[in-house]
Scaffold this motif. Sequence first.
Motif, PDB file in Angstrom:
ATOM      1  N   GLN A 168     -15.010 -16.755  14.410  1.00  0.00           N
ATOM      2  CA  GLN A 168     -15.860 -16.045  13.771  1.00  0.00           C
ATOM      3  C   GLN A 168     -14.710 -14.815  13.069  1.00  0.00           C
ATOM      4  N   VAL A 169     -14.510 -14.553  11.989  1.00  0.00           N
ATOM      5  CA  VAL A 169     -13.645 -13.688  11.376  1.00  0.00           C
ATOM      6  C   VAL A 169     -14.198 -12.266  11.196  1.00  0.00           C
ATOM      7  N   ALA A 170     -13.712 -11.196  11.784  1.00  0.00           N
ATOM      8  CA  ALA A 170     -14.131  -9.737  11.349  1.00  0.00           C
ATOM      9  C   ALA A 170     -13.102  -8.953  10.673  1.00  0.00           C
ATOM     10  N   GLY A 171     -13.813  -8.258   9.594  1.00  0.00           N
ATOM     11  CA  GLY A 171     -12.658  -7.560   8.649  1.00  0.00           C
ATOM     12  C   GLY A 171     -13.215  -5.999   8.725  1.00  0.00           C
ATOM     13  N   GLY A 172     -12.454  -5.224   8.950  1.00  0.00           N
ATOM     14  CA  GLY A 172     -12.773  -3.535   8.449  1.00  0.00           C
ATOM     15  C   GLY A 172     -13.606  -3.174   9.803  1.00  0.00           C
ATOM     16  N   PRO A 173     -14.093  -1.891   9.801  1.00  0.00           N
ATOM     17  CA  PRO A 173     -14.209  -1.303   8.411  1.00  0.00           C
ATOM     18  C   PRO A 173     -13.095  -0.782   7.914  1.00  0.00           C
ATOM     19  N   TYR A 174     -12.708  -0.750   6.672  1.00  0.00           N
ATOM     20  CA  TYR A 174     -11.484  -0.413   6.224  1.00  0.00           C
ATOM     21  C   TYR A 174     -11.538   1.116   5.594  1.00  0.00           C
ATOM     22  N   GLU A 175     -12.553   1.248   4.846  1.00  0.00           N
ATOM     23  CA  GLU A 175     -12.770   2.629   4.348  1.00  0.00           C
ATOM     24  C   GLU A 175     -14.227   3.331   4.534  1.00  0.00           C
ATOM     25  N   VAL A 176     -14.215   4.551   4.939  1.00  0.00           N
ATOM     26  CA  VAL A 176     -15.594   5.262   5.054  1.00  0.00           C
ATOM     27  C   VAL A 176     -15.703   5.950   3.845  1.00  0.00           C
ATOM     28  N   GLU A 177     -16.630   5.934   3.193  1.00  0.00           N
ATOM     29  CA  GLU A 177     -16.859   6.921   2.132  1.00  0.00           C
ATOM     30  C   GLU A 177     -18.053   7.621   2.064  1.00  0.00           C
ATOM     31  N   VAL A 178     -17.948   9.080   2.184  1.00  0.00           N
ATOM     32  CA  VAL A 178     -18.957   9.762   2.367  1.00  0.00           C
ATOM     33  C   VAL A 178     -19.134  10.730   1.127  1.00  0.00           C
ATOM     34  N   ASN A 179     -20.428  10.963   0.674  1.00  0.00           N
ATOM     35  CA  ASN A 179     -20.854  11.676  -0.404  1.00  0.00           C
ATOM     36  C   ASN A 179     -22.004  12.878   0.012  1.00  0.00           C
ATOM     37  N   ILE A 180     -21.706  13.955  -0.214  1.00  0.00           N
ATOM     38  CA  ILE A 180     -22.703  15.031   0.091  1.00  0.00           C
ATOM     39  C   ILE A 180     -22.793  16.000  -1.121  1.00  0.00           C
ATOM     40  N   SER A 181     -24.147  15.922  -1.724  1.00  0.00           N
ATOM     41  CA  SER A 181     -24.509  16.608  -2.799  1.00  0.00           C
ATOM     42  C   SER A 181     -24.472  17.933  -2.723  1.00  0.00           C
ATOM     43  N   SER A 182     -23.231  18.666  -2.233  1.00  0.00           N
ATOM     44  CA  SER A 182     -23.320  19.989  -1.670  1.00  0.00           C
ATOM     45  C   SER A 182     -23.319  21.240  -3.186  1.00  0.00           C
ATOM     46  N   THR A 183     -23.390  22.362  -2.875  1.00  0.00           N
ATOM     47  CA  THR A 183     -23.295  23.316  -3.972  1.00  0.00           C
ATOM     48  C   THR A 183     -21.672  23.601  -4.423  1.00  0.00           C
TER      49      THR A 183
END
Length: 449
Positions: free
Chosen positions: A118-133
């Motif tokens: 079994q081949v595993a890849g990543g997690p490479y990037e974590v993208e966070v979005n917060i709809s703040s003021t």
Amino acid sequence: MAAGVRASRPQVLVCLGVLLARWVAAGLEALVIGEVHENITLHCGNVSGPRGPVTWYRNDSEPVFLLSSNSSFPPAEPRFSLADASSLHIQVLRLQDEGNYTCREVLNETRWFRVWLQVAGGPYEVEVNISSTGKLPNGTVYAAKGSQVAFSCSSSSWPPPMVEWQFRAPDSRTEPFGNNLTVNCFTLLLMSQNLQGNYTCLATNMRSGRQRKVTTELLVYSPPPSALQCRAEMSQESLMLQLTCRWDGGYPDPDFLWTEEPGGVVVGTSKLGVEMLNQSQLSDGKKFKCIGSHIVGPELGASCVVQIRSPSLLSEPMKTCFVGGSVTFTCQVSRAYPPAKILWLRNLTQPEVAIQPSDRYLITQDGQSSTLTIRNCSQALDEGYYVCRAENPVGVREVDIWLSVKEPLNIGGIVGTIVSLLLLGLAIISGLMLYYSPVFCWKVGNTFR
């Protein structure tokens, strides 16, 4: 020789296809997990001792030759090599390498070993979005109190990662917000101060156990609920004007801008809302405007205006005191803003030294009204001009009051003098009457007898 090799390979693959069914039924397989771009080694069974010639195959829809210990058979790819005479070593692992592998060993008898890669890849990037003021220059995001904030987190990984949100308030422990596969979204409907803190998105590759996380600080800001207040006052150290602006209750502190009105000439900006002005910048009736602004509104901010005024004075011009008695001066200040400082001075003897309270001098002040009471008046010490001075940074006003000290009146002497004058007048009248009319006096005398 080469022709013999090409002829024997199909026969081996046909036999492998027949034997795999027996091997699967026996459950003789090993699970190996590798990561993309890494190197990995697949062992040909868990066998110790001498090993015989081995051949490795890839089991897809049909067996595919990969590598053999027989040097006459070149490897299917340069990435494949033999390690420890029997193990398959794969360099720079790819996602396409995932699958079932079979090792065939011939030693006295033919043995088959199956490996599930079994081949595993990543997690490479974590993208966070917060709809703040909004976002501060340092990257910190903020939201207005009572607003709605949406959170989302995603990551690229194979297989899809487990995504988990965590929250940690200042001086508190971490709290989980739940987890999900590939994407995790939630919304906080009413932001409050206790929701201020660090929000962490944690992506975990459940196959390899590798983790990657991103932490974002979220601040909760609130505009001041109170009204903006501004005032002008006199500095304690000198005759300088201190402008003060207050707008309490918000987070973070608001910004303040002081301007001259009309014209809008900037006096100063600060977080404290305090500006110091010297007398050269002031004039009677001048206006100053304070504008308060907050990062989360209101959009137009808030403002207030102060108008400075020089003092006006009202007092009696003359007072009289009898020797040994008491007298009170009253000085009333009007129109002064900021409120004036009231001083009493002696114009003749010490024109620039303020009179200080003592046993003979009593000074009281109620608001902008001041009184000076002189006890035990002395003509030599107290008679003369007194000055009431009112001063603020805008101007100085003075009024002179003349005090006349007199000796007290002798009431007994005055009464004796009046009686003596009356008797003298009566004697004169009687003499005149006797001189001019003696008969009348004789008749009056007989009547009385």
